[in-house]
Design a protein around this motif. Structure first.
Motif, mmCIF file in Angstrom:
data_model
loop_
_atom_site.group_PDB
_atom_site.id
_atom_site.type_symbol
_atom_site.label_atom_id
_atom_site.label_comp_id
_atom_site.label_asym_id
_atom_site.label_seq_id
_atom_site.Cartn_x
_atom_site.Cartn_y
_atom_site.Cartn_z
ATOM 1 N N UNK A 114 18.861 -31.903 30.701
ATOM 2 C CA UNK A 114 18.153 -31.737 31.965
ATOM 3 C C UNK A 114 18.825 -32.568 33.043
ATOM 4 N N UNK A 115 18.492 -32.220 34.295
ATOM 5 C CA UNK A 115 18.978 -32.978 35.451
ATOM 6 C C UNK A 115 17.804 -33.231 36.373
ATOM 7 N N UNK A 116 17.687 -34.486 36.841
ATOM 8 C CA UNK A 116 16.582 -34.806 37.729
ATOM 9 C C UNK A 116 16.922 -35.931 38.674
ATOM 10 N N UNK A 117 16.207 -35.970 39.795
ATOM 11 C CA UNK A 117 16.390 -37.021 40.817
ATOM 12 C C UNK A 117 15.244 -38.003 40.696
ATOM 13 N N UNK A 118 15.601 -39.267 40.495
ATOM 14 C CA UNK A 118 14.597 -40.305 40.291
ATOM 15 C C UNK A 118 14.147 -40.959 41.580
ATOM 16 N N UNK A 119 14.792 -40.647 42.681
ATOM 17 C CA UNK A 119 14.501 -41.289 43.956
ATOM 18 C C UNK A 119 15.644 -42.168 44.410
ATOM 19 N N UNK A 147 24.566 -42.520 42.085
ATOM 20 C CA UNK A 147 23.615 -43.149 42.990
ATOM 21 C C UNK A 147 23.822 -42.660 44.409
ATOM 22 N N UNK A 148 23.007 -43.178 45.317
ATOM 23 C CA UNK A 148 23.057 -42.734 46.709
ATOM 24 C C UNK A 148 24.330 -43.156 47.415
#
Length: 607
Positions: A520-525, A541-542
């Motif tokens: 899976x792929x997800x954005x943690x913030x 990271x950002x």
């Protein structure tokens, strides 16, 4: 003391009967004369011949006829006229004893009868009649036989007299019968009634059928029954009834009116079922062309000018007050093998009209021969010089106004096609289509928002709005939008011109890459992470920094980024082990222990 009129009538009638009996008893050779097959003309004795002159007193000095009897002309006849319009088969030698053959006497009565004259077979002690042959009408004469319940010697009803009409009283009922119909012969029974004055409802015929509180062992009681048996061929049209209604002026016309009214005040389980109208069709399966139709409604134009004939509503289920209502307006309770409802053989009205005058470019009004052939406001207009979605906004008898001007000039004789924008089925605001008997699955349109909604178990699960946006609402179980089948692109957003995101996800949500959703792929913030199960295998990271939880195996080597010496020294907070290529000295450099160090190169490789 004055004798009441009814008593005077009875006295005169008794005297007339006595005189008639006396004369008949003194007729010479009456019996032998009858058996020769000739009428006894002397039966019209003087007393009966002058019965029209037999008057009785009435009030105000007026006189009244002794008796009057109806005839086919509808006029009242006196006794003498009655005797001239009726023939009695006994006057032609019949015995009517059930054993002697009365065929010769019956034939003589038919032969001597005038056109339209009635022939009477009176009742007697024995109702059977022995006939070796039955008169079959014809000879240019139409007669009516009055049988009074007579039967043949074998007990079967006596009723078939060819083209002559028979009136009988078989089984205590009133029976009219005609075996054959001659060309030009009128109906067996005809009722004419003209209503030309105001008053109560006029009725040509009336049937009153009262059924008592009894139990019936048979099928029940039919107040009116029509049984039609036919072997007609060669495309003849046969109908059990036909009605024609014409020349109505400023009034409502009802082709048929049927009323069934429950006046018991009881529920249906006690009062019984009510059926306002039932049609039964008993067919077989030899029907490849679907020509056996239980109910058919056809319309046809009879306007001499050739204009279209429009019926406003084909079927209307309405009510006479504001309290009555239906449980189910229409219900289908039979299986079908083609369609439950089929409108595919028809469609919205299409009318092609020819222009009578020229129209210049940009004109919005077109002159046509007529608009009474089905052209109406709202229809789509297509043809040469017309833009797409051009519609009719107004009409007169000979002109059509369009929503947009024509793009080129049109000459007289040019054609324009008008297509009605009419649905096959129409629902009102909030009305829904149900797929289950409990209405748990519904499709409906919201009139205020014009959204199309799908509701399941009281929850709106899908909404399609006027912008084409599709909104799904789920409960976290299963897939919101599963896509199956073989596609070039299962989901293609390249045709959209909007700058928004084709796919938008919330923080913490993940994309699953295969059916088991292990990868899976997800954005943690703060970073985008690829997972294998619950293990992070890559993070970005950002700031653009990427961390791999594993070893990189470049198949064709790795390329260090080229940077000048000043660019290398300007890197803010470099990580230990960072390597770049110093483009000024053409040598790789590495950051270690807070400083950049050049990596010494050895001897160049040679082939």
């Amino acid at each position: 003391m004055a004798i009441p009129p009814t008593a005077r009538y009875a006295m005169v009638a008794s005297i007339a009967a006595a005189v008639t009996t006396m004369v008949m008893d003194h007729l010479p050779n009456r019996t032998s004369h009858q058996k020769m097959g000739h009428p006894v003309n002397t039966v019209n004795v003087p007393t009966m011949a002058t019965a029209s002159d037999m008057k009785v007193g009435a009030t105000n000095g007026q006189t009244q006829d002794l008796m009057r009897m109806g005839s086919k002309s509808g006029m009242d006849l006196t006794a003498s006229a009655h005797s001239r319009n009726y023939l009695d088969v006994k006057d032609f030698g019949t015995t009517l004893n059930g054993s002697d053959d009365d065929a010769t006497a019956f034939a003589a009565a038919k032969r001597n009868a005038k056109d339209g004259q009635n022939i009477v077979i009176p009742s007697g002690a024995t109702m059977e009649v022995n006939l070796s042959a039955i008169p079959q009408g014809g000879n240019g004469k139409n007669n009516i036989w009055w049988l009074y319940g007579r039967t043949l010697a074998n007990g079967s009803p006596l009723y078939a007299f060819g083209s002559d009409t028979v009136v009988s009283s078989i089984n205590g009922g009133f029976w009219l019968h005609r075996e054959n119909n001659k060309t030009g012969q009128g109906p067996v029974m005809r009722v004419d009634a003209s209503f030309s004055s105001n008053g109560d409802v006029g009725t040509a015929t009336q049937e009153n059928c009262n059924v008592g509180p009894y139990n019936f062992s048979g099928e029940g009681v039919w107040c009116h029954q029509v049984i039609m048996n036919t072997r007609a061929q060669s495309g003849n049209q046969i109908a059990d009834s036909a009605s024609a209604f014409r020349n109505a002026l400023s009034t409502q016309m009802w082709g048929r009116y049927t009323e069934a009214r429950d006046e018991t005040g009881l529920s249906s389980d006690k009062a019984g079922a009510m059926v306002g109208h039932e049609e039964d069709l008993y067919a077989n399966d030899k029907d490849p062309d679907n020509v056996r139709i239980l109910q058919q409604n056809m319309i046809q134009s009879y306007i001499s000018s050739g204009f279209a004939e429009r019926v406003g509503i084909g079927h209307l289920w309405g009510r006479n007050d504001d309290k009555a209502y239906f449980g189910t307006v229409a219900q289908v309770k039979v299986p079908w093998d083609t369609a439950g409802f089929d409108t595919s053989l028809a469609g919205p009205l299409v009318v092609t009209e020819t222009l009578t005058d020229a129209a210049t470019q940009g004109a919005t009004t077109l002159s046509v021969k007529t608009t009474r052939n089905g052209i109406s406001v709202g229809q789509l207009a297509t043809g040469t010089g017309l833009s797409s979605e051009t519609r009719v906004t107004a009409i007169t008898d000979t002109s059509v106004t369009l929503s947009t001007g024509i793009t080129q000039a049109l000459a007289p004789g040019s054609t324009v096609t008008f297509t009605s924008d009419a649905p096959a089925y129409r629902l009102g605001n909030g009305q829904f289509v149900s797929f289950l008997s409990d209405n748990s699955i519904r499709l409906y349109a919201n009139g205020s928002s014009h959204n199309f909604n799908t509701q399941i178990d009281g929850i709106v699960r899908l909404v399609l709005d006027t912008h084409g946006q599709l909104a799904l609402s789920g409960d976290g179980i299963g897939n919101a939008l599963p896509i199956g089948g073989n596609y070039v692109d299962a989901l293609n957003t390249t045709r959209t011109t909007l700058s928004g995101n084709p796919v938008l996800m919330r923080t913490g949500q993940k994309i699953g890459w295969e059916r088991s959703r292990t990868v899976t792929t997800g954005w943690s913030g703060s970073q985008l992470t690829d997972y294998y199960g619950s293990t992070a295998i890559r993070q970005i990271n950002s700031s653009g920094n990427e961390i791999l939880n594993g070893t990189v195996y470049p198949k064709n080597g790795s390329i260090l980024p080229d940077m000048t010496k000043s660019e290398v020294l300007a890197i803010h907070h470099p990580q230990e082990g960072l390597m770049v290529n110093d483009s000024d000295d053409h040598i790789p450099v590495i950051y270690e222990n807070g400083s950049w160090y050049p990596m010494r190169l050895g001897t160049a490789l040679r082939k």
